[in-house]
Design a protein around this motif. Structure first.
Motif, PDB file in Angstrom:
ATOM      1  N   GLY A 183       0.960  -1.098  -0.135  1.00 10.00           N
ATOM      2  CA  GLY A 183       0.310  -0.256   0.015  1.00 10.00           C
ATOM      3  C   GLY A 183       0.645   1.531   0.023  1.00 10.00           C
ATOM      4  O   GLY A 183       0.611   2.093  -0.784  1.00 10.00           O
ATOM      5  N   GLU A 184       1.502   0.808   0.653  1.00 12.07           N
ATOM      6  CA  GLU A 184       2.918   2.406   1.041  1.00 12.07           C
ATOM      7  C   GLU A 184       3.465   2.699  -0.868  1.00 12.07           C
ATOM      8  O   GLU A 184       3.667   3.940  -0.823  1.00 12.07           O
ATOM      9  CB  GLU A 184       3.864   1.779   1.817  1.00 12.07           C
ATOM     10  CG  GLU A 184       5.050   2.691   2.016  1.00 12.07           C
ATOM     11  CD  GLU A 184       6.577   2.047   3.066  1.00 12.07           C
ATOM     12  OE1 GLU A 184       5.828   0.779   3.690  1.00 12.07           O
ATOM     13  OE2 GLU A 184       7.046   2.642   3.666  1.00 12.07           O
ATOM     14  N   CYS A 185       3.585   1.331  -1.385  1.00 14.98           N
ATOM     15  CA  CYS A 185       4.421   1.626  -2.784  1.00 14.98           C
ATOM     16  C   CYS A 185       3.186   1.941  -3.512  1.00 14.98           C
ATOM     17  O   CYS A 185       3.564   3.318  -4.166  1.00 14.98           O
ATOM     18  CB  CYS A 185       4.891   0.351  -3.195  1.00 14.98           C
ATOM     19  SG  CYS A 185       5.952  -0.024  -4.754  1.00 14.98           S
ATOM     20  N   PHE A 186       2.103   1.606  -3.614  1.00  9.48           N
ATOM     21  CA  PHE A 186       1.053   2.543  -4.361  1.00  9.48           C
ATOM     22  C   PHE A 186       1.065   4.080  -3.522  1.00  9.48           C
ATOM     23  O   PHE A 186       1.182   4.803  -4.755  1.00  9.48           O
ATOM     24  CB  PHE A 186      -0.365   1.736  -3.967  1.00  9.48           C
ATOM     25  CG  PHE A 186      -1.044   1.080  -5.488  1.00  9.48           C
ATOM     26  CD1 PHE A 186      -0.573  -0.548  -4.643  1.00  9.48           C
ATOM     27  CD2 PHE A 186      -1.456   1.591  -5.542  1.00  9.48           C
ATOM     28  CE1 PHE A 186      -0.935  -1.024  -5.099  1.00  9.48           C
ATOM     29  CE2 PHE A 186      -2.102  -0.473  -6.681  1.00  9.48           C
ATOM     30  CZ  PHE A 186      -1.697  -1.367  -6.481  1.00  9.48           C
ATOM     31  N   ASP A 187       0.792   4.012  -2.753  1.00  8.31           N
ATOM     32  CA  ASP A 187       0.805   5.483  -2.125  1.00  8.31           C
ATOM     33  C   ASP A 187       1.880   6.538  -2.836  1.00  8.31           C
ATOM     34  O   ASP A 187       2.050   7.770  -3.099  1.00  8.31           O
ATOM     35  CB  ASP A 187       1.210   5.921  -0.924  1.00  8.31           C
ATOM     36  CG  ASP A 187      -0.344   5.271  -0.368  1.00  8.31           C
ATOM     37  OD1 ASP A 187      -1.497   5.101  -0.367  1.00  8.31           O
ATOM     38  OD2 ASP A 187      -0.310   4.821   1.018  1.00  8.31           O
ATOM     39  N   LYS A 188       3.521   5.439  -3.066  1.00  4.17           N
ATOM     40  CA  LYS A 188       4.581   6.533  -3.700  1.00  4.17           C
ATOM     41  C   LYS A 188       4.192   6.525  -5.021  1.00  4.17           C
ATOM     42  O   LYS A 188       5.238   7.908  -5.659  1.00  4.17           O
ATOM     43  CB  LYS A 188       5.787   5.976  -2.750  1.00  4.17           C
ATOM     44  CG  LYS A 188       5.968   5.696  -1.128  1.00  4.17           C
ATOM     45  CD  LYS A 188       7.921   5.317  -1.225  1.00  4.17           C
ATOM     46  CE  LYS A 188       8.116   5.501   0.619  1.00  4.17           C
ATOM     47  NZ  LYS A 188       8.508   4.252   1.637  1.00  4.17           N
ATOM     48  N   ALA A 189       3.651   5.764  -5.814  1.00  2.00           N
ATOM     49  CA  ALA A 189       3.691   5.902  -7.277  1.00  2.00           C
ATOM     50  C   ALA A 189       3.066   6.695  -7.057  1.00  2.00           C
ATOM     51  O   ALA A 189       3.326   7.897  -7.692  1.00  2.00           O
ATOM     52  CB  ALA A 189       3.508   4.556  -7.555  1.00  2.00           C
ATOM     53  N   ALA A 190       1.972   6.814  -6.312  1.00  2.00           N
ATOM     54  CA  ALA A 190       0.873   7.993  -6.696  1.00  2.00           C
ATOM     55  C   ALA A 190       1.585   9.272  -6.713  1.00  2.00           C
ATOM     56  O   ALA A 190       1.382  10.270  -7.905  1.00  2.00           O
ATOM     57  CB  ALA A 190      -0.172   7.443  -5.959  1.00  2.00           C
ATOM     58  N   LYS A 191       2.360   9.771  -6.089  1.00  2.00           N
ATOM     59  CA  LYS A 191       3.439  10.346  -5.437  1.00  2.00           C
ATOM     60  C   LYS A 191       4.361  11.329  -6.548  1.00  2.00           C
ATOM     61  O   LYS A 191       4.245  12.645  -7.216  1.00  2.00           O
ATOM     62  CB  LYS A 191       3.562  10.852  -4.579  1.00  2.00           C
ATOM     63  CG  LYS A 191       4.067  12.390  -3.074  1.00  2.00           C
ATOM     64  CD  LYS A 191       4.512  11.370  -1.802  1.00  2.00           C
ATOM     65  CE  LYS A 191       4.243  12.954  -1.414  1.00  2.00           C
ATOM     66  NZ  LYS A 191       4.530  12.945  -0.285  1.00  2.00           N
ATOM     67  N   ILE A 192       4.339  10.207  -7.126  1.00  2.00           N
ATOM     68  CA  ILE A 192       5.331  10.620  -7.877  1.00  2.00           C
ATOM     69  C   ILE A 192       4.991  10.518  -9.352  1.00  2.00           C
ATOM     70  O   ILE A 192       5.145  11.647 -10.173  1.00  2.00           O
ATOM     71  CB  ILE A 192       5.829   9.506  -8.512  1.00  2.00           C
ATOM     72  CG1 ILE A 192       7.278   8.895  -7.617  1.00  2.00           C
ATOM     73  CG2 ILE A 192       7.082   9.278  -9.532  1.00  2.00           C
ATOM     74  CD1 ILE A 192       8.044   7.884  -7.612  1.00  2.00           C
ATOM     75  N   LEU A 193       2.984  10.274  -9.249  1.00  2.00           N
ATOM     76  CA  LEU A 193       2.474  10.899 -10.866  1.00  2.00           C
ATOM     77  C   LEU A 193       1.583  11.904 -10.097  1.00  2.00           C
ATOM     78  O   LEU A 193       1.165  12.150 -11.496  1.00  2.00           O
ATOM     79  CB  LEU A 193       1.792   9.856 -10.666  1.00  2.00           C
ATOM     80  CG  LEU A 193       2.765   8.212 -11.699  1.00  2.00           C
ATOM     81  CD1 LEU A 193       1.610   7.093 -11.504  1.00  2.00           C
ATOM     82  CD2 LEU A 193       3.533   8.248 -12.535  1.00  2.00           C
ATOM     83  N   GLY A 194       1.962  12.514  -8.882  1.00  2.00           N
ATOM     84  CA  GLY A 194       1.646  13.468  -8.908  1.00  2.00           C
ATOM     85  C   GLY A 194      -0.619  13.461  -8.603  1.00  2.00           C
ATOM     86  O   GLY A 194      -1.142  13.987  -8.736  1.00  2.00           O
ATOM     87  N   LEU A 195      -0.836  12.117  -8.147  1.00  2.00           N
ATOM     88  CA  LEU A 195      -2.162  11.917  -7.852  1.00  2.00           C
ATOM     89  C   LEU A 195      -2.796  12.277  -6.327  1.00  2.00           C
ATOM     90  O   LEU A 195      -1.115  12.059  -5.833  1.00  2.00           O
ATOM     91  CB  LEU A 195      -2.228  10.098  -8.552  1.00  2.00           C
ATOM     92  CG  LEU A 195      -1.807   9.546  -9.784  1.00  2.00           C
ATOM     93  CD1 LEU A 195      -2.315   8.457 -10.035  1.00  2.00           C
ATOM     94  CD2 LEU A 195      -3.190  10.193 -10.428  1.00  2.00           C
ATOM     95  N   PRO A 196      -2.936  12.120  -5.665  1.00  2.00           N
ATOM     96  CA  PRO A 196      -3.573  12.435  -4.369  1.00  2.00           C
ATOM     97  C   PRO A 196      -3.316  11.402  -3.533  1.00  2.00           C
ATOM     98  O   PRO A 196      -3.525   9.654  -3.368  1.00  2.00           O
ATOM     99  CB  PRO A 196      -4.366  12.853  -4.539  1.00  2.00           C
ATOM    100  CG  PRO A 196      -5.798  12.429  -5.588  1.00  2.00           C
ATOM    101  CD  PRO A 196      -4.639  12.620  -6.541  1.00  2.00           C
ATOM    102  N   SER A 236      12.002  13.844  -7.916  1.00  2.00           N
ATOM    103  CA  SER A 236      10.460  13.557  -7.809  1.00  2.00           C
ATOM    104  C   SER A 236       9.397  14.478  -7.953  1.00  2.00           C
ATOM    105  O   SER A 236       8.620  14.258  -8.701  1.00  2.00           O
ATOM    106  CB  SER A 236      10.465  12.204  -7.804  1.00  2.00           C
ATOM    107  OG  SER A 236      10.403  12.882  -5.623  1.00  2.00           O
ATOM    108  N   HIS A 237       9.765  14.959  -7.255  1.00  2.00           N
ATOM    109  CA  HIS A 237       8.282  15.966  -6.892  1.00  2.00           C
ATOM    110  C   HIS A 237       8.187  17.041  -8.572  1.00  2.00           C
ATOM    111  O   HIS A 237       7.389  17.729  -8.820  1.00  2.00           O
ATOM    112  CB  HIS A 237       8.912  17.401  -5.847  1.00  2.00           C
ATOM    113  CG  HIS A 237       9.565  17.729  -5.902  1.00  2.00           C
ATOM    114  ND1 HIS A 237      10.866  17.692  -5.377  1.00  2.00           N
ATOM    115  CD2 HIS A 237       9.917  19.059  -6.289  1.00  2.00           C
ATOM    116  CE1 HIS A 237      11.625  18.347  -4.921  1.00  2.00           C
ATOM    117  NE2 HIS A 237      11.250  19.701  -5.713  1.00  2.00           N
ATOM    118  N   GLU A 238       9.314  17.157  -9.233  1.00  2.00           N
ATOM    119  CA  GLU A 238       8.730  18.172 -10.071  1.00  2.00           C
ATOM    120  C   GLU A 238       9.031  17.541 -11.459  1.00  2.00           C
ATOM    121  O   GLU A 238       8.354  17.824 -12.009  1.00  2.00           O
ATOM    122  CB  GLU A 238      10.641  18.846 -10.873  1.00  2.00           C
ATOM    123  CG  GLU A 238      11.268  19.686  -9.358  1.00  2.00           C
ATOM    124  CD  GLU A 238      12.956  20.265  -9.773  1.00  2.00           C
ATOM    125  OE1 GLU A 238      13.247  19.534 -11.211  1.00  2.00           O
ATOM    126  OE2 GLU A 238      13.474  20.306  -8.281  1.00  2.00           O
TER     127      GLU A 238
END
Ligand code: KG4
Ligand code: ZN
Length: 345
Positions: A163-176, A232-234
């Motif tokens: 789940g953490e991996c879903f959350d981190k991948a989402a962050k890279i893609l700019g998803l909430p 990653s945030h860019e």
């Protein structure tokens, strides 16, 4: 037997009343997702304060929805481990206080056990022996159960949880936050074969998910023709909606395949009649359909109803009921320890 189940281990304040482990008389969940999504993840101090505000109203609502008074409750169950310390303290203190004042038998309950028992809610009866995949924001484990209240961990993650991996991948893609549902929604318009993300080679039944997160990062950088030093945030702002959808679909497909492959391997060593999914990631529709397709000819396949996949009080009450049936005695509410980490046993 009517059990009041209380859950506050992470970012949901929840209480429910369940009869005989399976019949849900009420289920109240107050989620803090809106508060935490502003920060892109759970802030423990903020979570604990929110639980303090919500806990009494949530418990009262659970009683009034079930049209019961506290003296009609036969036992109180509460999550005492694992979880965020400040969050666990709020739920356990509320539960202990109610148990002491009203002289109600008290049962501290393990959070992962509760997630597994979400599969017994609403009258389902998975047959033993079974394999349970506990897949949440904090855990990734395959657990073998020969009978009720017997847990053997046969596989676990060596780094991040799925789940953490879903959350981190989402962050890279700019998803909430939380990333799981956001990835699943974005993936609906994406091509799961567009980007090849490697499946980590981990021996036995263990998992590794930190490599998958890094693979997403590198694939995004490569697709944008940017050096691997780009923070990653860019990246998200430079991705088109179609790229986001394709990355989300490719990531989701890979994460689901990793899990299915490990479960397949587990069935080769551990004879099982049923496979059950548990924890927040079990809400994932692709996982549900692939799991059913892969195993329904050989095993009974179960997953909790979506509202019982993520944290709730009903699963806590159900887990406590089946422990009591298996011979567990009530605990002393004056001397309960909480613990941020602990192994299911
Ligand atoms: O069980 P849970 O509510 O809390 C923990 O005990 O951790 O699980 C939360 C996790 C989050 O990482 C969230 O992104 C993930 O479950 N999740 C999903 C989905 N819904 C929630 N992951 C994939 N697909 C979903 N539909
Ligand atoms: Zn959970």
């Amino acid at each position: 037997m009517r059990i009041l189940g209380i859950e506050s281990s992470c970012d949901e304040t929840a209480a429910a009343i369940v009869e005989d482990g399976q019949k849900i008389l009420s289920n109240v969940v107050v989620s803090q997702i809106d508060i935490h999504s502003a920060y892109g993840g759970v802030i423990p101090e903020v979570a604990a304060r929110s639980h303090i505000e919500a806990i009494n109203p949530v418990i009262n609502q659970a009683l009034s929805d079930a049209k019961l008074s506290i003296d009609q409750i036969d036992a109180i169950a509460v999550t005492h481990t694992p979880g965020l310390v400040g969050s666990l303290l709020v739920g356990t203190l509320a539960a202990r206080t109610i148990a002491i004042i009203n002289n109600i038998p008290f049962y501290p309950t393990h959070h992962l056990k509760s997630h597994i028992y979400a599969n017994w809610l609403s009258g389902h009866q998975p047959e033993f022996p079974l394999l349970a995949a506990v897949i949440s924001g904090g855990h990734t484990q395959i657990i073998y159960m020969k009978r009720h209240d017997h847990f053997e961990i046969i596989g676990t993650t060596r780094d991040d949880a799925i789940g953490e991996c879903f959350d981190k991948a989402a962050k890279i893609l700019g998803l909430p936050y939380p990333g799981g549902p956001a990835i699943a929604t974005a993936a609906q318009n994406g091509d799961p074969k567009k980007y090849h993300l490697p499946i980590p080679q981990v021996s036995d039944l263990d998992f590794s998910f930190s490599g998958l997160k890094t693979a997403v990062l590198r694939a995004v950088q490569k697709d944008l023709n940017l050096p691997i030093t780009t923070p990653s945030h860019e990246l998200a702002a430079k991705l088109s909606p179609q790229q986001v959808a394709d990355f989300a679909a490719s990531f989701q497909d890979t994460a689901v395949n990793i899990l299915i492959q490990k479960l397949r391997k587990a069935t080769e060593t551990y004879p099982a009649k049923s496979i059950v999914l548990a924890g927040g990631v079990s809400a994932n529709q692709l996982l549900r359909s692939k799991l059913t397709k892969s195993f329904s000819k050989t095993h009974q396949v179960y997953f909790p109803e979506p509202q019982y996949s993520t944290d709730n009080g009903a699963m806590v009450a159900s887990a406590a009921y089946f422990s009591i049936q298996a011979g567990e005695h009530a605990s002393n509410p004056y001397s309960l320890d909480i613990s941020p980490r602990s192994i299911i046993h």
